[in-house]
Design a protein around this motif. Sequence first.
Motif, PDB file in Angstrom:
ATOM      1  N   ARG A 315       0.829  -1.205   0.000  1.00 52.57           N
ATOM      2  CA  ARG A 315       0.000   0.000   0.000  1.00 52.57           C
ATOM      3  C   ARG A 315       0.866   1.258   0.000  1.00 52.57           C
ATOM      4  NH1 ARG A 315      -5.279  -0.126   0.844  1.00 52.57           N
ATOM      5  NH2 ARG A 315      -5.214   2.018   1.574  1.00 52.57           N
ATOM      6  N   SER A 316       1.920   1.242   0.786  1.00 49.30           N
ATOM      7  CA  SER A 316       2.790   2.412   0.843  1.00 49.30           C
ATOM      8  C   SER A 316       3.451   2.673  -0.503  1.00 49.30           C
ATOM      9  CB  SER A 316       3.852   2.225   1.930  1.00 49.30           C
ATOM     10  OG  SER A 316       4.655   3.370   2.041  1.00 49.30           O
ATOM     11  N   THR A 317       3.864   1.612  -1.174  1.00 46.82           N
ATOM     12  CA  THR A 317       4.484   1.776  -2.491  1.00 46.82           C
ATOM     13  C   THR A 317       3.494   2.335  -3.503  1.00 46.82           C
ATOM     14  OG1 THR A 317       6.042  -0.030  -2.095  1.00 46.82           O
ATOM     15  CG2 THR A 317       5.621   0.566  -4.384  1.00 46.82           C
ATOM     16  N   GLU A 318       2.320   1.696  -3.604  1.00 46.67           N
ATOM     17  CA  GLU A 318       1.347   2.082  -4.622  1.00 46.67           C
ATOM     18  C   GLU A 318       0.735   3.453  -4.340  1.00 46.67           C
ATOM     19  OE1 GLU A 318       0.598   0.306  -7.452  1.00 46.67           O
ATOM     20  OE2 GLU A 318       2.335  -0.894  -6.823  1.00 46.67           O
ATOM     21  N   LEU A 319       0.295   3.655  -3.104  1.00 50.44           N
ATOM     22  CA  LEU A 319      -0.330   4.929  -2.767  1.00 50.44           C
ATOM     23  C   LEU A 319       0.699   6.048  -2.659  1.00 50.44           C
ATOM     24  CD1 LEU A 319      -2.872   3.535  -0.177  1.00 50.44           C
ATOM     25  CD2 LEU A 319      -3.405   4.436  -2.437  1.00 50.44           C
ATOM     26  N   GLY A 320       1.931   5.680  -2.271  1.00 42.68           N
ATOM     27  CA  GLY A 320       2.993   6.669  -2.239  1.00 42.68           C
ATOM     28  C   GLY A 320       3.305   7.212  -3.620  1.00 42.68           C
ATOM     29  N   ALA A 321       3.260   6.350  -4.630  1.00 44.78           N
ATOM     30  CA  ALA A 321       3.483   6.817  -6.001  1.00 44.78           C
ATOM     31  C   ALA A 321       2.417   7.827  -6.403  1.00 44.78           C
ATOM     32  CB  ALA A 321       3.483   5.628  -6.962  1.00 44.78           C
ATOM     33  N   ARG A 322       1.185   7.576  -5.997  1.00 41.99           N
ATOM     34  CA  ARG A 322       0.094   8.510  -6.297  1.00 41.99           C
ATOM     35  C   ARG A 322       0.295   9.840  -5.570  1.00 41.99           C
ATOM     36  NH1 ARG A 322      -4.923   6.991  -8.230  1.00 41.99           N
ATOM     37  NH2 ARG A 322      -6.564   8.592  -8.166  1.00 41.99           N
ATOM     38  N   LEU A 323       0.673   9.757  -4.286  1.00 41.71           N
ATOM     39  CA  LEU A 323       0.921  10.974  -3.514  1.00 41.71           C
ATOM     40  C   LEU A 323       2.034  11.807  -4.130  1.00 41.71           C
ATOM     41  CD1 LEU A 323       0.575  12.726  -0.923  1.00 41.71           C
ATOM     42  CD2 LEU A 323       2.231  11.198   0.187  1.00 41.71           C
ATOM     43  N   HIS A 324       3.152  11.171  -4.448  1.00 41.91           N
ATOM     44  CA  HIS A 324       4.297  11.921  -4.974  1.00 41.91           C
ATOM     45  C   HIS A 324       4.017  12.477  -6.365  1.00 41.91           C
ATOM     46  CE1 HIS A 324       7.406  11.411  -1.875  1.00 41.91           C
ATOM     47  NE2 HIS A 324       6.736  10.314  -1.570  1.00 41.91           N
ATOM     48  N   ALA A 325       3.281  11.728  -7.185  1.00 45.35           N
ATOM     49  CA  ALA A 325       2.930  12.246  -8.505  1.00 45.35           C
ATOM     50  C   ALA A 325       2.102  13.521  -8.366  1.00 45.35           C
ATOM     51  CB  ALA A 325       2.162  11.190  -9.295  1.00 45.35           C
ATOM     52  N   GLY A 326       1.138  13.503  -7.454  1.00 48.55           N
ATOM     53  CA  GLY A 326       0.319  14.689  -7.235  1.00 48.55           C
ATOM     54  C   GLY A 326       1.100  15.856  -6.676  1.00 48.55           C
ATOM     55  N   LEU A 327       2.031  15.570  -5.791  1.00 49.69           N
ATOM     56  CA  LEU A 327       2.846  16.642  -5.219  1.00 49.69           C
ATOM     57  C   LEU A 327       3.762  17.262  -6.264  1.00 49.69           C
ATOM     58  CD1 LEU A 327       3.778  15.005  -1.795  1.00 49.69           C
ATOM     59  CD2 LEU A 327       2.228  16.937  -2.145  1.00 49.69           C
ATOM     60  N   HIS A 328       4.351  16.433  -7.118  1.00 49.01           N
ATOM     61  CA  HIS A 328       5.257  16.964  -8.138  1.00 49.01           C
ATOM     62  C   HIS A 328       4.520  17.866  -9.125  1.00 49.01           C
ATOM     63  CE1 HIS A 328       9.197  15.258  -7.242  1.00 49.01           C
ATOM     64  NE2 HIS A 328       8.559  14.168  -6.825  1.00 49.01           N
ATOM     65  N   GLU A 329       3.218  17.633  -9.312  1.00 44.23           N
ATOM     66  CA  GLU A 329       2.449  18.526 -10.166  1.00 44.23           C
ATOM     67  C   GLU A 329       2.314  19.926  -9.565  1.00 44.23           C
ATOM     68  OE1 GLU A 329      -1.318  16.785 -10.997  1.00 44.23           O
ATOM     69  OE2 GLU A 329      -0.482  15.122 -12.172  1.00 44.23           O
ATOM     70  N   LEU A 330       2.536  20.031  -8.262  1.00 46.63           N
ATOM     71  CA  LEU A 330       2.431  21.332  -7.592  1.00 46.63           C
ATOM     72  C   LEU A 330       3.763  22.071  -7.507  1.00 46.63           C
ATOM     73  CD1 LEU A 330       0.020  20.317  -4.683  1.00 46.63           C
ATOM     74  CD2 LEU A 330      -0.559  21.506  -6.814  1.00 46.63           C
ATOM     75  N   VAL A 331       4.850  21.422  -7.954  1.00 42.36           N
ATOM     76  CA  VAL A 331       6.140  22.118  -8.011  1.00 42.36           C
ATOM     77  C   VAL A 331       6.048  23.208  -9.074  1.00 42.36           C
ATOM     78  CG1 VAL A 331       8.596  21.908  -8.529  1.00 42.36           C
ATOM     79  CG2 VAL A 331       7.434  20.128  -7.207  1.00 42.36           C
ATOM     80  N   GLY A 332       6.371  24.422  -8.667  1.00 41.15           N
ATOM     81  CA  GLY A 332       6.185  25.572  -9.540  1.00 41.15           C
ATOM     82  C   GLY A 332       4.840  26.243  -9.354  1.00 41.15           C
ATOM     83  N   GLU A 333       3.970  25.576  -8.607  1.00 41.68           N
ATOM     84  CA  GLU A 333       2.646  26.135  -8.286  1.00 41.68           C
ATOM     85  C   GLU A 333       2.542  26.435  -6.791  1.00 41.68           C
ATOM     86  OE1 GLU A 333       0.459  26.823 -10.637  1.00 41.68           O
ATOM     87  OE2 GLU A 333       1.755  25.960 -12.176  1.00 41.68           O
ATOM     88  N   GLY A 334       3.666  26.787  -6.205  1.00 40.35           N
ATOM     89  CA  GLY A 334       3.724  27.070  -4.768  1.00 40.35           C
ATOM     90  C   GLY A 334       4.703  26.178  -4.038  1.00 40.35           C
ATOM     91  N   LEU A 335       4.992  25.006  -4.600  1.00 37.65           N
ATOM     92  CA  LEU A 335       6.028  24.137  -4.046  1.00 37.65           C
ATOM     93  C   LEU A 335       7.333  24.346  -4.793  1.00 37.65           C
ATOM     94  CD1 LEU A 335       4.277  20.684  -3.401  1.00 37.65           C
ATOM     95  CD2 LEU A 335       4.604  22.603  -1.819  1.00 37.65           C
ATOM     96  N   VAL A 336       8.422  24.368  -4.043  1.00 39.31           N
ATOM     97  CA  VAL A 336       9.756  24.516  -4.633  1.00 39.31           C
ATOM     98  C   VAL A 336      10.373  23.148  -4.882  1.00 39.31           C
ATOM     99  CG1 VAL A 336      12.082  25.424  -4.247  1.00 39.31           C
ATOM    100  CG2 VAL A 336      10.075  26.748  -3.520  1.00 39.31           C
ATOM    101  N   ALA A 337      10.158  22.209  -3.957  1.00 40.27           N
ATOM    102  CA  ALA A 337      10.750  20.879  -4.088  1.00 40.27           C
ATOM    103  C   ALA A 337       9.930  19.873  -3.295  1.00 40.27           C
ATOM    104  CB  ALA A 337      12.200  20.885  -3.600  1.00 40.27           C
ATOM    105  N   VAL A 338      10.022  18.622  -3.715  1.00 40.72           N
ATOM    106  CA  VAL A 338       9.358  17.500  -3.036  1.00 40.72           C
ATOM    107  C   VAL A 338      10.375  16.384  -2.876  1.00 40.72           C
ATOM    108  CG1 VAL A 338       7.534  15.762  -3.175  1.00 40.72           C
ATOM    109  CG2 VAL A 338       7.109  18.077  -4.029  1.00 40.72           C
ATOM    110  N   ARG A 339      10.405  15.787  -1.682  1.00 41.77           N
ATOM    111  CA  ARG A 339      11.308  14.663  -1.418  1.00 41.77           C
ATOM    112  C   ARG A 339      10.520  13.556  -0.733  1.00 41.77           C
ATOM    113  NH1 ARG A 339      13.250  19.196   0.286  1.00 41.77           N
ATOM    114  NH2 ARG A 339      12.405  18.776   2.355  1.00 41.77           N
TER     115      ARG A 339
END
Length: 404
Positions: A315-339
């Motif tokens: 679950r962490s692998t699969e749902l984590g991929a979804r979380l990080h994909a969504g966060l990376h879409e916000l880079v440049g839209e208020g987020l500078v970086a995601v780790r």
Amino acid sequence: MVDDRLRTPDAVRDAQRWTAHNYHPLPVVISSAEGAWLTDVDGRRYLDFLAGYSALNFGHRHPRLIAAAHAQLDRLTLTSRAFVHDQFADFCRELAELCGKDLVLPMNTGAEAVETAIKVARKWGYRVKGVPDGQATIVVAEGNFHGRTTTIVGFSTDPDAHDDFGPYTPGFRIVPYGDLDALSAAIDDTTVAVLIEPIQGEQGVVVPPEGYLPGVRRVCTERDVLLLADEIQSGLGRTGDTFACDHEGVVPDMYLLGKALGGGIVPVSAVAADADVLGVLRPGQHGSTFGGNPLACAVGTEVVRLLATGEFQHRSTELGARLHAGLHELVGEGLVAVRGRGLWAGLDIDPALMTGRQACERLAERGVLAKDTHGSTIRLAPPLVVTEAEIDEALSRLAAVLAG
């Protein structure tokens, strides 16, 4: 109907009146929870994207964990280690097997696990490696967070954790995190251990460079030094594997575990190592009144059995991929970086927009609870029972906060 005496402003005021101000909590007063959701005293619901700093990996009130606790509460809660109770062997054996180690030493809190590891490493250094008495050194990393005891804060590089609590315990060498050359240079004949977080949580979910952890393992083996992996936040399914070290095939000499090991019900911690390491301890040299108590072992055993299925790692692998994909879409839209890795993320917000604290306050207003770390950085760590829809909802609310 909610009792007027329990309204949020009054409860917050009372908490501030009667407690030391060692925390700066958000003005939210929780009264109940289930799964990935919290409910406050006013009946408002929040998505929990902190999960008790990873203590709630299995969500709030997981049915199997609650059942294990209830069953044990009706039988036996505490004996102390002066006696053996009927839950102890199963817990230690199953946790040792999960870790691939010979022995387990249970304690209560993460800081106790770290203190245990320090003591064991020093004694191993004197009795096995042959370091002269009183000269043992341990290498640690800048940006570390291993707890808040007086020994541990002495090698913290965070001024809030470190300053004004000295004098500090000697014997620690601090090197930059992720710098293998600096770590290797800090090791000499007095070095008994390297104590490191595979991912630095408090620093903002900082993942080291690829190859760093295998390099640390190699150097420790070559120089006859113990590798102590602090998996208190990163372990037990949080990153998509049982342990964060697993992502690069690294096996430490000792695992330091806590938080999620108690299932969000009781404090449980442990260190796990082989007999040639943990076997240096003798009766009377280390212990705890509550460490390894029956209630803790009953809950901890059920935690290990949940992990043994692999469901939560998946679950962490699969749902984590979804979380990080969504966060990376916000880079440049208020987020500078995601780790991050798995269901664990550190977000750097454009400091021109807001601080991390302000971001968490605004998220709370929109029904998502998270925690700032330093400056404009916040971290997200939802329970591993979170759903796709709940992740999408949290991402939508984060986007709204960033958009102002």
